[in-house]
Design a protein around this motif. Sequence first.
Motif, PDB file in Angstrom:
ATOM      1  N   SER A 128      16.089  12.669   6.369  1.00 22.07           N
ATOM      2  CA  SER A 128      14.981  12.218   5.525  1.00 22.07           C
ATOM      3  C   SER A 128      13.980  11.380   6.321  1.00 22.07           C
ATOM      4  O   SER A 128      12.789  11.422   6.055  1.00 22.07           O
ATOM      5  CB  SER A 128      15.499  11.431   4.325  1.00 22.07           C
ATOM      6  N   VAL A 129      14.469  10.638   7.309  1.00 23.33           N
ATOM      7  CA  VAL A 129      13.574   9.857   8.161  1.00 23.33           C
ATOM      8  C   VAL A 129      12.719  10.802   8.992  1.00 23.33           C
ATOM      9  O   VAL A 129      11.509  10.614   9.129  1.00 23.33           O
ATOM     10  CB  VAL A 129      14.375   8.887   9.062  1.00 23.33           C
ATOM     11  N   SER A 130      13.341  11.825   9.533  1.00 18.83           N
ATOM     12  CA  SER A 130      12.597  12.801  10.328  1.00 18.83           C
ATOM     13  C   SER A 130      11.588  13.546   9.454  1.00 18.83           C
ATOM     14  O   SER A 130      10.467  13.793   9.877  1.00 18.83           O
ATOM     15  CB  SER A 130      13.561  13.789  10.973  1.00 18.83           C
ATOM     16  N   ALA A 131      11.985  13.896   8.228  1.00 17.44           N
ATOM     17  CA  ALA A 131      11.075  14.580   7.309  1.00 17.44           C
ATOM     18  C   ALA A 131       9.918  13.662   6.932  1.00 17.44           C
ATOM     19  O   ALA A 131       8.768  14.113   6.818  1.00 17.44           O
ATOM     20  CB  ALA A 131      11.812  15.048   6.074  1.00 17.44           C
ATOM     21  N   ASP A 132      10.204  12.370   6.756  1.00 18.59           N
ATOM     22  CA  ASP A 132       9.154  11.403   6.420  1.00 18.59           C
ATOM     23  C   ASP A 132       8.159  11.288   7.570  1.00 18.59           C
ATOM     24  O   ASP A 132       6.948  11.256   7.346  1.00 18.59           O
ATOM     25  CB  ASP A 132       9.784  10.049   6.103  1.00 18.59           C
TER      26      ASP A 132
END
Length: 116
Positions: A4-8
């Motif tokens: 989710s951090v990478s997607a953000d």
Amino acid sequence: MPGSVSADIQDKRARFDQLQESLATRQSTTHFTHAGVSVIAFMLISGAAGKLFYDSLRAPLLAWGATLLALGLLVYGFRSYRKGRVVLVDELQRYEALLALRRELHLDNPAALLPR
């Protein structure tokens, strides 16, 4: 969680690229240029119309046409200026958003861009 951090970060980067592309061409300068050229043309044509009115005993048809053209140019210049101001406000807001994304992505920090 790491996904989710990478997607953000990818979402922010996509938004950053989109803002950067939309700000590459400034439309407000085009509107301001149209306004400036219109006002200069207004002054030249209204001066010529005034001279025609001053020099003739009866107002010639050309003087009335030049007066109408000059007034049309003045109205166009005013409308272009107003449109340029509206577009400039929008461009400045998008630029502030671009700077905020730049800070969030740490693009100004060269150490953050190095591979780990």
